[in-house]
Design a protein around this motif. Structure first.
Motif, PDB file in Angstrom:
ATOM      1  N   ALA A  16       0.833  -1.213   0.000  1.00  0.00           N
ATOM      2  CA  ALA A  16       0.000   0.000   0.000  1.00  0.00           C
ATOM      3  C   ALA A  16       0.867   1.262   0.000  1.00  0.00           C
ATOM      4  O   ALA A  16       0.683   2.172  -0.819  1.00  0.00           O
ATOM      5  CB  ALA A  16      -0.933  -0.011   1.209  1.00  0.00           C
ATOM      6  N   PRO A  39       6.588  -6.800   6.839  1.00  0.00           N
ATOM      7  CA  PRO A  39       5.252  -6.837   6.243  1.00  0.00           C
ATOM      8  C   PRO A  39       4.456  -8.044   6.734  1.00  0.00           C
ATOM      9  O   PRO A  39       5.038  -9.054   7.125  1.00  0.00           O
ATOM     10  CB  PRO A  39       5.537  -6.952   4.731  1.00  0.00           C
ATOM     11  CG  PRO A  39       6.898  -7.548   4.641  1.00  0.00           C
ATOM     12  CD  PRO A  39       7.654  -7.063   5.853  1.00  0.00           C
ATOM     13  N   ASN A  41       2.766 -10.412   5.330  1.00  0.00           N
ATOM     14  CA  ASN A  41       2.978 -11.715   4.689  1.00  0.00           C
ATOM     15  C   ASN A  41       4.459 -12.063   4.576  1.00  0.00           C
ATOM     16  O   ASN A  41       4.839 -12.954   3.812  1.00  0.00           O
ATOM     17  CB  ASN A  41       2.321 -11.757   3.305  1.00  0.00           C
ATOM     18  CG  ASN A  41       2.832 -10.661   2.385  1.00  0.00           C
ATOM     19  OD1 ASN A  41       3.577  -9.799   2.822  1.00  0.00           O
ATOM     20  ND2 ASN A  41       2.425 -10.691   1.132  1.00  0.00           N
ATOM     21  N   ALA A  44       5.476 -15.688   4.650  1.00  0.00           N
ATOM     22  CA  ALA A  44       5.116 -16.606   3.553  1.00  0.00           C
ATOM     23  C   ALA A  44       6.259 -16.702   2.545  1.00  0.00           C
ATOM     24  O   ALA A  44       6.938 -15.716   2.276  1.00  0.00           O
ATOM     25  CB  ALA A  44       3.848 -16.107   2.863  1.00  0.00           C
ATOM     26  N   MET A  47       3.796 -15.499  -2.759  1.00  0.00           N
ATOM     27  CA  MET A  47       2.576 -14.684  -2.748  1.00  0.00           C
ATOM     28  C   MET A  47       1.719 -15.156  -3.927  1.00  0.00           C
ATOM     29  O   MET A  47       2.247 -15.425  -4.995  1.00  0.00           O
ATOM     30  CB  MET A  47       3.074 -13.266  -2.993  1.00  0.00           C
ATOM     31  CG  MET A  47       2.152 -12.164  -2.832  1.00  0.00           C
ATOM     32  SD  MET A  47       3.099 -10.654  -3.235  1.00  0.00           S
ATOM     33  CE  MET A  47       3.449 -10.840  -4.958  1.00  0.00           C
ATOM     34  N   ILE A  81       8.798   4.282  12.802  1.00  0.00           N
ATOM     35  CA  ILE A  81       8.395   5.620  13.263  1.00  0.00           C
ATOM     36  C   ILE A  81       7.477   5.464  14.476  1.00  0.00           C
ATOM     37  O   ILE A  81       6.456   4.769  14.411  1.00  0.00           O
ATOM     38  CB  ILE A  81       7.646   6.376  12.137  1.00  0.00           C
ATOM     39  CG1 ILE A  81       8.527   6.518  10.900  1.00  0.00           C
ATOM     40  CG2 ILE A  81       7.168   7.743  12.629  1.00  0.00           C
ATOM     41  CD1 ILE A  81       9.841   7.240  11.118  1.00  0.00           C
ATOM     42  N   ASP A 113      -1.389 -10.174  12.869  1.00  0.00           N
ATOM     43  CA  ASP A 113      -2.333 -11.266  13.100  1.00  0.00           C
ATOM     44  C   ASP A 113      -2.078 -11.906  14.460  1.00  0.00           C
ATOM     45  O   ASP A 113      -0.953 -12.329  14.734  1.00  0.00           O
ATOM     46  CB  ASP A 113      -2.156 -12.347  12.025  1.00  0.00           C
ATOM     47  CG  ASP A 113      -2.605 -11.865  10.660  1.00  0.00           C
ATOM     48  OD1 ASP A 113      -3.811 -11.918  10.391  1.00  0.00           O
ATOM     49  OD2 ASP A 113      -1.737 -11.420   9.867  1.00  0.00           O
ATOM     50  N   GLY A 126       2.066 -19.161   8.350  1.00  0.00           N
ATOM     51  CA  GLY A 126       2.444 -18.724   7.001  1.00  0.00           C
ATOM     52  C   GLY A 126       2.917 -19.863   6.116  1.00  0.00           C
ATOM     53  O   GLY A 126       3.134 -19.675   4.922  1.00  0.00           O
ATOM     54  N   GLY A 269      -4.468   0.685   3.075  1.00  0.00           N
ATOM     55  CA  GLY A 269      -4.038  -0.710   3.226  1.00  0.00           C
ATOM     56  C   GLY A 269      -4.660  -1.338   4.463  1.00  0.00           C
ATOM     57  O   GLY A 269      -5.666  -0.877   5.000  1.00  0.00           O
ATOM     58  N   SER A 279      -3.233  -7.164  -3.902  1.00  0.00           N
ATOM     59  CA  SER A 279      -3.748  -6.451  -5.080  1.00  0.00           C
ATOM     60  C   SER A 279      -4.569  -5.229  -4.673  1.00  0.00           C
ATOM     61  O   SER A 279      -4.436  -4.147  -5.271  1.00  0.00           O
ATOM     62  CB  SER A 279      -4.633  -7.373  -5.919  1.00  0.00           C
ATOM     63  OG  SER A 279      -3.926  -8.516  -6.291  1.00  0.00           O
ATOM     64  N   SER A 281      -4.336  -3.581  -1.892  1.00  0.00           N
ATOM     65  CA  SER A 281      -3.423  -2.582  -1.289  1.00  0.00           C
ATOM     66  C   SER A 281      -2.690  -1.797  -2.370  1.00  0.00           C
ATOM     67  O   SER A 281      -2.518  -0.574  -2.257  1.00  0.00           O
ATOM     68  CB  SER A 281      -2.398  -3.268  -0.383  1.00  0.00           C
ATOM     69  OG  SER A 281      -3.045  -3.922   0.677  1.00  0.00           O
TER      70      SER A 281
HETATM   71  C1  LIG Z   1       0.514 -15.623   6.076  1.00  0.00           C
HETATM   72  C2  LIG Z   1      -0.068 -14.628   5.110  1.00  0.00           C
HETATM   73  C3  LIG Z   1       0.007 -14.860   3.753  1.00  0.00           C
HETATM   74  C4  LIG Z   1      -0.547 -13.956   2.857  1.00  0.00           C
HETATM   75  N1  LIG Z   1      -0.489 -14.236   1.534  1.00  0.00           N
HETATM   76  C5  LIG Z   1      -1.062 -13.392   0.657  1.00  0.00           C
HETATM   77  C6  LIG Z   1      -1.076 -13.704  -0.724  1.00  0.00           C
HETATM   78  O1  LIG Z   1      -0.569 -14.748  -1.150  1.00  0.00           O
HETATM   79  N2  LIG Z   1      -1.679 -12.833  -1.568  1.00  0.00           N
HETATM   80  C7  LIG Z   1      -2.272 -11.679  -1.117  1.00  0.00           C
HETATM   81  O2  LIG Z   1      -2.808 -10.921  -1.926  1.00  0.00           O
HETATM   82  N3  LIG Z   1      -2.266 -11.356   0.190  1.00  0.00           N
HETATM   83  C8  LIG Z   1      -1.669 -12.181   1.090  1.00  0.00           C
HETATM   84  N4  LIG Z   1      -1.670 -11.871   2.412  1.00  0.00           N
HETATM   85  C9  LIG Z   1      -2.203 -10.576   2.850  1.00  0.00           C
HETATM   86  C10 LIG Z   1      -1.098  -9.489   2.695  1.00  0.00           C
HETATM   87  O3  LIG Z   1      -0.051  -9.779   3.578  1.00  0.00           O
HETATM   88  C11 LIG Z   1      -1.674  -8.103   2.996  1.00  0.00           C
HETATM   89  O4  LIG Z   1      -2.807  -7.912   2.206  1.00  0.00           O
HETATM   90  C12 LIG Z   1      -0.680  -6.989   2.662  1.00  0.00           C
HETATM   91  O5  LIG Z   1       0.541  -7.232   3.296  1.00  0.00           O
HETATM   92  C13 LIG Z   1      -1.231  -5.628   3.103  1.00  0.00           C
HETATM   93  O6  LIG Z   1      -0.342  -4.635   2.679  1.00  0.00           O
HETATM   94  P1  LIG Z   1      -0.061  -3.314   3.549  1.00  0.00           P
HETATM   95  O7  LIG Z   1       0.866  -2.483   2.734  1.00  0.00           O
HETATM   96  O8  LIG Z   1      -1.321  -2.705   4.009  1.00  0.00           O
HETATM   97  O9  LIG Z   1       0.664  -3.834   4.877  1.00  0.00           O
HETATM   98  P2  LIG Z   1       2.037  -4.641   5.067  1.00  0.00           P
HETATM   99  O10 LIG Z   1       2.358  -5.450   3.887  1.00  0.00           O
HETATM  100  O11 LIG Z   1       1.925  -5.348   6.376  1.00  0.00           O
HETATM  101  O12 LIG Z   1       3.132  -3.499   5.152  1.00  0.00           O
HETATM  102  C14 LIG Z   1       3.193  -2.607   6.230  1.00  0.00           C
HETATM  103  C15 LIG Z   1       4.636  -2.134   6.364  1.00  0.00           C
HETATM  104  O13 LIG Z   1       4.664  -1.072   7.316  1.00  0.00           O
HETATM  105  C16 LIG Z   1       5.784  -1.252   8.165  1.00  0.00           C
HETATM  106  N5  LIG Z   1       5.507  -0.582   9.441  1.00  0.00           N
HETATM  107  C17 LIG Z   1       4.581  -0.904  10.378  1.00  0.00           C
HETATM  108  N6  LIG Z   1       4.619  -0.013  11.388  1.00  0.00           N
HETATM  109  C18 LIG Z   1       5.587   0.882  11.077  1.00  0.00           C
HETATM  110  C19 LIG Z   1       6.098   2.052  11.723  1.00  0.00           C
HETATM  111  N7  LIG Z   1       5.598   2.485  12.882  1.00  0.00           N
HETATM  112  N8  LIG Z   1       7.119   2.721  11.129  1.00  0.00           N
HETATM  113  C20 LIG Z   1       7.636   2.304   9.928  1.00  0.00           C
HETATM  114  N9  LIG Z   1       7.171   1.209   9.272  1.00  0.00           N
HETATM  115  C21 LIG Z   1       6.161   0.509   9.848  1.00  0.00           C
HETATM  116  C22 LIG Z   1       5.906  -2.755   8.302  1.00  0.00           C
HETATM  117  O14 LIG Z   1       7.204  -3.112   8.705  1.00  0.00           O
HETATM  118  C23 LIG Z   1       5.558  -3.225   6.887  1.00  0.00           C
HETATM  119  O15 LIG Z   1       6.719  -3.308   6.086  1.00  0.00           O
HETATM  120  C24 LIG Z   1      -1.172 -12.774   3.341  1.00  0.00           C
HETATM  121  C25 LIG Z   1      -1.242 -12.536   4.713  1.00  0.00           C
HETATM  122  C26 LIG Z   1      -0.714 -13.455   5.593  1.00  0.00           C
HETATM  123  C27 LIG Z   1      -0.835 -13.210   7.066  1.00  0.00           C
END
Ligand SMILES: Cc1cc2nc3c(=O)[nH]c(=O)nc-3n(C[C@H](O)[C@H](O)[C@H](O)COP(=O)(O)OP(=O)(O)OC[C@H]3O[C@@H](n4cnc5c(N)ncnc54)[C@H](O)[C@@H]3O)c2cc1C
Length: 313
Positions: A16, A39, A41, A44, A47, A81, A113, A126, A269, A279, A281
């Motif tokens: 996201a 992140p 996932n 895992a 993806m 942060i 989670d 995962g 996100g 996708s 996100s």
């Molecule tokens: C086991 C598992 C498998 C999955 N497999 C799939 C899949 O195959 N296909 C699919 O579409 N979805 C999958 N998902 C879902 C997917 O992980 C999420 O949809 C996706 O990661 C969401 O994206 P995001 O950018 O919102 O958050 P995230 O990917 O979680 O990214 C957030 C980022 O913010 C950072 N962050 C958090 N707090 C702070 C802070 N205070 N300061 C700086 N950085 C920070 C984190 O370190 C991280 O890098 C899976 C989920 C799980 C649990």
């Protein structure tokens, strides 16, 4: 860095945050992304269901995304942060190397989670223990799949997984005995019910082998369960963002463009949307970038008019 003024600071470099940063950098906005590097996932190996990237390791997508942001002049900084402040004309973020000022803040910190407290579940999270059939169902097709209930929705999860395998075993665990109608529908679809308290997950050489109940062990190859969702929204809450409660807990509220109730602060996100898979996100990040850019453009116009009126042009 302290003296710099960025157009946008993005906290969170998952799909996201990086997607938003990419669009904004390409719009020639000065963007800085801070990322703690864990992140959702990240556990895992691969993806799935992400068009054009199916089967790619999640970390590869993010590494590539970082390079793309940097290619257009965006900065990506490793670090977590803990604090941000909002002022009349923008935000201040306490970065790893000092205070960073930006006109707008996008929070894309994802969620954590929480797994049911069962010995061995976390260890296989995962891999042998998963949550999302669309992400991991295909790879587990025709497995003996154990569904460990974490709430009443466990029954729906068992029914849903039935299309991936004929061998579904439903463990009500401490959620309790399903009602008579639920038992009838589960049995009608050939879903076995194994009653009793789940004590542990047994594995061998990294592979899940069985669910251990108090008095017996039931062979399975994969476990699906539900998790408790903990949005990583402390920054937003500390800034006073409005929240709402629903069946999944308490969530920060955003409008359809990702704008929070706090001026200059946006969110996107999983941190604000439980359904935001990779996708979604990516798409939401791109959408919010357009809205933030429009907001900055309105600000640019107001600034030009003020200078024009003051004869500074
Ligand atoms: C086991 C598992 C498998 C999955 N497999 C799939 C899949 O195959 N296909 C699919 O579409 N979805 C999958 N998902 C879902 C997917 O992980 C999420 O949809 C996706 O990661 C969401 O994206 P995001 O950018 O919102 O958050 P995230 O990917 O979680 O990214 C957030 C980022 O913010 C950072 N962050 C958090 N707090 C702070 C802070 N205070 N300061 C700086 N950085 C920070 C984190 O370190 C991280 O890098 C899976 C989920 C799980 C649990």
């Amino acid at each position: 860095m302290a003296a710099d003024l960025f157009d946008v600071a993005v906290v969170g470099g998952g799909p996201a945050g990086l997607s938003a940063a990419l669009s904004l950098a390409r719009a020639r906005r000065r963007v800085i992304v801070f990322d703690a590097g864990d992140p959702r996932n990240g556990v895992a190996e691969h993806m799935h269901g992400v068009l054009g990237h199916d089967g790619v390791p999640p970390t590869s997508l993010l590494e590539r995304g970082r390079r793309e942001v940097e290619q257009y002049g965006g900065l990506v900084v490793d670090g977590r942060i803990e604090r941000a402040r909002v002022g009349p004309s923008g935000v201040e973020v306490d970065g790893p190397s000092g205070v960073v000022r930006a006109r707008r803040l996008i929070v894309a910190t994802g969620l954590r989670d929480g797994l049911p407290a069962i010995t061995g579940l976390q260890e296989h999270w995962g891999r042998g223990v998963v949550v999302c059939p669309y992400c991991d169902g295909w790879e587990r097709r025709n497995h003996t799949i154990g569904v460990i209930a974490a709430g009443p929705q466990g029954i729906d999860q068992a029914h849903q997984l039935r299309q991936w395998s004929d061998e579904i075993v439903y463990f009500p665990n401490d959620v309790g005995e399903p009602g008579a109608d639920a038992v009838r529908t589960l049995e009608a679809r050939g879903i076995r019910i194994e009653r009793g308290r789940v004590r542990a997950i047994r594995s061998s050489e990294g592979r899940v082998e069985a669910v251990e109940l108090d008095d017996r062990s039931v062979a399975v190859e994969t476990i699906f369960t539900a998790t408790t969702l903990h949005p990583r929204d402390r920054l937003l809450r500390d800034l006073g963002a409005r929240t709402r409660d629903d069946a999944d807990g308490s969530w920060v509220v955003v409008d359809p463009d990702g704008r929070t109730s706090v001026e200059h602060v946006w969110a996107v996100g999983n941190v604000v949307d439980r359904r935001s898979n990779v996708s979604v996100s990516l798409g939401a990040g791109s959408l919010i970038a357009g809205a933030v850019n429009a907001d900055l453009t309105a600000d640019d116009i107001a600034g030009s008019l003020r200078r024009d009126t003051a004869g500074e042009r």
